[in-house]
Design a protein around this motif. Sequence first.
Motif, mmCIF file in Angstrom:
data_model
loop_
_atom_site.group_PDB
_atom_site.id
_atom_site.type_symbol
_atom_site.label_atom_id
_atom_site.label_comp_id
_atom_site.label_asym_id
_atom_site.label_seq_id
_atom_site.Cartn_x
_atom_site.Cartn_y
_atom_site.Cartn_z
ATOM 1 N N MET A 4 0.776 -1.016 -0.007
ATOM 2 C CA MET A 4 -0.007 -0.101 0.125
ATOM 3 C C MET A 4 0.987 1.229 0.135
ATOM 4 O O MET A 4 1.967 1.195 0.774
ATOM 5 N N ARG A 36 -2.250 5.198 2.687
ATOM 6 C CA ARG A 36 -2.432 5.030 4.003
ATOM 7 C C ARG A 36 -2.913 6.353 4.488
ATOM 8 O O ARG A 36 -3.806 6.397 5.400
ATOM 9 N N LEU A 76 -6.612 6.854 3.638
ATOM 10 C CA LEU A 76 -7.358 6.036 4.569
ATOM 11 C C LEU A 76 -7.840 6.607 5.938
ATOM 12 O O LEU A 76 -8.764 6.724 6.277
ATOM 13 N N ILE A 100 -7.502 0.824 13.294
ATOM 14 C CA ILE A 100 -7.396 -0.352 12.223
ATOM 15 C C ILE A 100 -6.995 0.471 10.888
ATOM 16 O O ILE A 100 -6.259 -0.342 10.257
ATOM 17 N N ALA A 101 -7.591 1.695 10.512
ATOM 18 C CA ALA A 101 -6.913 2.288 9.220
ATOM 19 C C ALA A 101 -5.496 2.582 9.468
ATOM 20 O O ALA A 101 -4.847 2.620 8.384
ATOM 21 N N ARG A 147 -3.297 0.506 11.087
ATOM 22 C CA ARG A 147 -2.516 -0.812 10.943
ATOM 23 C C ARG A 147 -2.636 -1.018 9.438
ATOM 24 O O ARG A 147 -1.754 -1.743 8.900
ATOM 25 N N LEU A 148 -3.601 -0.803 8.779
ATOM 26 C CA LEU A 148 -3.724 -1.085 7.339
ATOM 27 C C LEU A 148 -2.493 -0.543 6.472
ATOM 28 O O LEU A 148 -2.227 -1.063 5.578
ATOM 29 N N VAL A 157 2.043 -5.358 5.458
ATOM 30 C CA VAL A 157 0.968 -6.109 5.731
ATOM 31 C C VAL A 157 0.476 -7.083 5.044
ATOM 32 O O VAL A 157 0.432 -7.017 3.916
ATOM 33 N N ALA A 193 -4.713 -7.997 6.004
ATOM 34 C CA ALA A 193 -5.157 -6.921 5.302
ATOM 35 C C ALA A 193 -6.585 -7.022 5.007
ATOM 36 O O ALA A 193 -7.578 -6.118 5.562
ATOM 37 N N LEU A 243 -8.534 -6.945 8.395
ATOM 38 C CA LEU A 243 -8.558 -5.430 8.963
ATOM 39 C C LEU A 243 -9.840 -4.769 8.029
ATOM 40 O O LEU A 243 -10.412 -4.074 8.715
ATOM 41 N N HIS A 244 -9.680 -4.933 6.704
ATOM 42 C CA HIS A 244 -10.865 -4.182 6.031
ATOM 43 C C HIS A 244 -12.070 -4.667 6.380
ATOM 44 O O HIS A 244 -12.837 -3.660 6.877
ATOM 45 N N LEU A 276 -12.632 -3.149 9.834
ATOM 46 C CA LEU A 276 -12.761 -1.602 9.619
ATOM 47 C C LEU A 276 -14.255 -1.431 9.071
ATOM 48 O O LEU A 276 -14.983 -0.509 9.570
#
Length: 87
Positions: free
Chosen positions: A1, A6, A9, A35-36, A38-39, A44, A49, A52-53, A56
């Motif tokens: 990403m 990042r 987000l 969470i955003a 961490r993404l 990741v 990912a 996590l998505h 989120l």
Amino acid sequence: MTRSVRVDLVASVRGDLRRLGVDAKSTLAMAALDIAVRLGVDGVRPTAAAMLHKELRATLEALERVAAGQPAEDAIDELRTRRANRA
């Protein structure tokens, strides 16, 4: 990403919190921001990912319910509600 994705987000989540009128220091709001962030961590893994998505999305949906004056039910609460309705 990429770095811009990042940052976008996290900024997007903050924008959603403002749009919803949710206190950014509430537990759910802080969880969404965490969470955003961490993404956006380099390295990741795709599976992480995806998880996590999903979290989120669920957290933002719960925040929308809270903003609308509804309870922020989780999956366990939803199961309890279904069982109670069947009984």
